[in-house]
Design a protein around this motif. Structure first.
Motif, PDB file in Angstrom:
ATOM      1  N   GLN A  37      13.458  -2.335  -9.804  1.00 49.50           N
ATOM      2  CA  GLN A  37      12.139  -2.373 -10.468  1.00 49.50           C
ATOM      3  C   GLN A  37      11.024  -2.570  -9.438  1.00 49.50           C
ATOM      4  N   TYR A  38      11.272  -3.446  -8.486  1.00 44.81           N
ATOM      5  CA  TYR A  38      10.251  -3.729  -7.477  1.00 44.81           C
ATOM      6  C   TYR A  38       9.991  -2.489  -6.609  1.00 44.81           C
ATOM      7  N   LEU A  39      11.082  -1.860  -6.167  1.00 43.07           N
ATOM      8  CA  LEU A  39      10.935  -0.699  -5.280  1.00 43.07           C
ATOM      9  C   LEU A  39      10.289   0.482  -6.011  1.00 43.07           C
ATOM     10  N   VAL A  40      10.666   0.687  -7.258  1.00 44.36           N
ATOM     11  CA  VAL A  40      10.082   1.799  -8.025  1.00 44.36           C
ATOM     12  C   VAL A  40       8.568   1.607  -8.134  1.00 44.36           C
ATOM     13  N   ALA A  41       8.153   0.380  -8.449  1.00 45.37           N
ATOM     14  CA  ALA A  41       6.709   0.107  -8.563  1.00 45.37           C
ATOM     15  C   ALA A  41       6.022   0.284  -7.204  1.00 45.37           C
ATOM     16  N   ALA A  42       6.682  -0.192  -6.152  1.00 49.58           N
ATOM     17  CA  ALA A  42       6.087  -0.095  -4.810  1.00 49.58           C
ATOM     18  C   ALA A  42       5.933   1.369  -4.388  1.00 49.58           C
ATOM     19  N   LEU A  43       6.915   2.171  -4.683  1.00 54.89           N
ATOM     20  CA  LEU A  43       6.833   3.599  -4.330  1.00 54.89           C
ATOM     21  C   LEU A  43       5.753   4.293  -5.148  1.00 54.89           C
ATOM     22  N   SER A  44       5.716   3.959  -6.426  1.00 49.61           N
ATOM     23  CA  SER A  44       4.731   4.576  -7.305  1.00 49.61           C
ATOM     24  C   SER A  44       3.308   4.256  -6.811  1.00 49.61           C
ATOM     25  N   GLU A  45       3.100   2.986  -6.401  1.00 47.69           N
ATOM     26  CA  GLU A  45       1.778   2.601  -5.878  1.00 47.69           C
ATOM     27  C   GLU A  45       1.426   3.391  -4.623  1.00 47.69           C
ATOM     28  N   ARG A  46       2.431   3.843  -3.919  1.00 48.20           N
ATOM     29  CA  ARG A  46       2.197   4.604  -2.676  1.00 48.20           C
ATOM     30  C   ARG A  46       2.179   6.114  -2.932  1.00 48.20           C
ATOM     31  N   GLY A  47       2.145   6.501  -4.183  1.00 43.24           N
ATOM     32  CA  GLY A  47       2.002   7.921  -4.520  1.00 43.24           C
ATOM     33  C   GLY A  47       3.289   8.723  -4.487  1.00 43.24           C
ATOM     34  N   VAL A  48       4.434   8.027  -4.534  1.00 44.12           N
ATOM     35  CA  VAL A  48       5.723   8.728  -4.513  1.00 44.12           C
ATOM     36  C   VAL A  48       6.322   8.716  -5.927  1.00 44.12           C
ATOM     37  N   LYS A  49       6.727   9.877  -6.389  1.00 45.75           N
ATOM     38  CA  LYS A  49       7.349   9.960  -7.716  1.00 45.75           C
ATOM     39  C   LYS A  49       8.799   9.474  -7.622  1.00 45.75           C
ATOM     40  N   VAL A  50       9.213   8.666  -8.606  1.00 44.61           N
ATOM     41  CA  VAL A  50      10.591   8.149  -8.566  1.00 44.61           C
ATOM     42  C   VAL A  50      11.321   8.503  -9.864  1.00 44.61           C
ATOM     43  N   HIS A  51      12.575   8.928  -9.713  1.00 45.71           N
ATOM     44  CA  HIS A  51      13.455   9.124 -10.865  1.00 45.71           C
ATOM     45  C   HIS A  51      14.539   8.056 -10.753  1.00 45.71           C
TER      46      HIS A  51
END
Ligand code: FEO
Length: 408
Positions: free
Chosen positions: A278-292
């Motif tokens: 959950q933490y990494l998904v949010a962190a990536l999303s904040e950096r403009g990276v789409k996550v599945h």
């Protein structure tokens, strides 16, 4: 006859469609398998599938292109009931979902010959016990005249077996492609009507079946692009009357350049790995990276495979079970290794209780992936402040690498 047909339909969950005309003297035959949910005892089929066969009646010869899966033989034979003669059965691909009914069609038309590629003959003889003398091989580029229609056989190896070929019907400019460009969809549509649905199904099919052969597919697409094609008629799913729709999609999927996305399959037993995810998904999303992200306990592996087609980075999330990764994670990692996606980076986030070799073991399980391993994050127990900092660092590394490589 009507009663037995109704009982058959009820038992098998299939519709016996009458042959449907595509063009003058070209008929779509085959079976729609509405209820099939698994292929090769491995691949989920949420939308069922179809096994398309095509009958072409020339002024002198009649040819059947492919057949159906063995349990659907009666459907095809019912469609062939009024067809007096078949001179040739073309087997583009020896896998049984297309070749399974060949022995039964040969029984109905004892003078018919099976036409296949040079590598296909051995397979037809061994898998289907067809006598060798019934099988005729054609070379790449060889033509067969049916009178007023001409078939050209084009070798397209590894879509997805070594023997696969396609047929180009010269006068009508139709490419009969068998598995190549196919989609697992049960539908009454002859042609693609819902492009969104077919795009996802075809991408799922590509991901699960074709992706390991991306580089060979490039050559095959180059080869068929020399032909003027008005229609692509595969042996699974609807026909493409706008062929660019599927050839453009394939060009995108086989390209070497991934997209700005991360696939994150994970398992969590007691919540530690899930918190990291959950933490990494949010962190990536904040950096403009789409996550599945996929919880492997409940995931359709086909959905996971679809996202692997484009992802630039794969991050595996796992708890530790007997020192190594969770068995469901092992399965997913093995699947990714077999499918050989184009991802350029990979990492692992893992939690453990008293000892873990999960990261080393996962790294050793992906020899087929040409990825740079980004520094993994291994946490003892539940993640705390320093662990979140490490996850932020991983998110930074992923985002920076995607940006540096201009992944869109
Ligand atoms: Fe549709 Fe490879 O069989």
């Amino acid at each position: 006859m009507l009663i037995s047909k109704i009982i058959y339909v009820w038992k098998k969950g299939v519709d016996i469609m009458n042959p449907r005309k595509i063009k003058e003297n070209i008929l779509l035959m085959g079976a729609i398998d509405w209820n099939r949910r698994l292929f090769d005892s491995l691949i989920p089929l949420p939308d069922g599938t179809s096994y398309n066969a095509y009958l072409i009646k020339g002024s002198e010869k009649t040819v059947l292109l492919d057949t159906v899966d063995l349990p659907m033989t009666d459907v095809l034979l019912s469609q062939l009931k009024s067809v007096k003669n078949v001179d040739f059965i073309v087997s583009h691909h020896a896998e049984q979902d297309h070749s399974g009914a060949i022995p039964h069609v040969l029984k109905k038309y004892p003078y018919a010959k099976v036409i296949t590629s040079s590598k296909g003959k051995d397979m037809i003889v061994n898998h289907l016990c067809v006598p060798e003398e019934k099988v005729v091989t054609v070379e790449d580029g060889e033509e067969l005249s049916l009178g007023d229609k001409t078939l050209k056989f084009i070798y397209t190896p590894w879509v997805h077996w070594p023997e696969t070929m396609v047929t180009y019907l010269k006068e009508d400019k139709i490419l009969f492609s068998c598995d190549f460009f196919g989609s697992h969809i049960a539908t009454t549509d002859i042609y693609v009507t819902d492009e969104g649905q077919v795009y996802e199904a075809a991408k799922r099919y590509f991901a699960e079946i074709m992706m390991p052969f991306r580089n060979i597919i490039k050559k095959n697409i180059q080869k068929i692009s020399e032909y003027e094609i008005n229609m692509i008629a595969p042996s699974h799913g609807p026909i493409y009357d706008k062929p660019d729709f599927i050839t453009d999609a394939y060009r995108d999927w086989i390209s070497d350049i991934p997209k700005n996305s991360v696939v994150l399959p994970y398992i969590s037993m007691h919540g530690s790995t899930k918190k990291m995810v959950q933490y990494l998904v949010a962190a990536l999303s904040e950096r403009g990276v789409k996550v599945h992200q996929f919880d492997l306990a409940v995931t359709d592996t086909g959905k996971l495979a679809i996202t692997l087609v484009d992802a630039a980075t794969i991050v595996i999330g796992t708890p530790t079970v007997h020192v190594g990764p969770h068995p469901n994670v092992t399965y997913a990692v093995n699947l990714a290794n077999v499918l050989k996606p184009k991802a350029k980076f990979a990492s692992v986030i893992a939690s453990y209780g008293w000892g873990s070799k999960a990261i080393e073991q996962i790294a050793n399980m992906i020899p087929n992936l040409k990825v740079e391993i980004l520094e993994p994050v291994l946490v003892k127990g539940y993640p705390r402040e320093n662990d979140f900092k490490a996850l932020d660092k991983l998110a930074d590394m992923i985002a920076t690498n995607h940006k540096k490589n201009n992944f869109q």
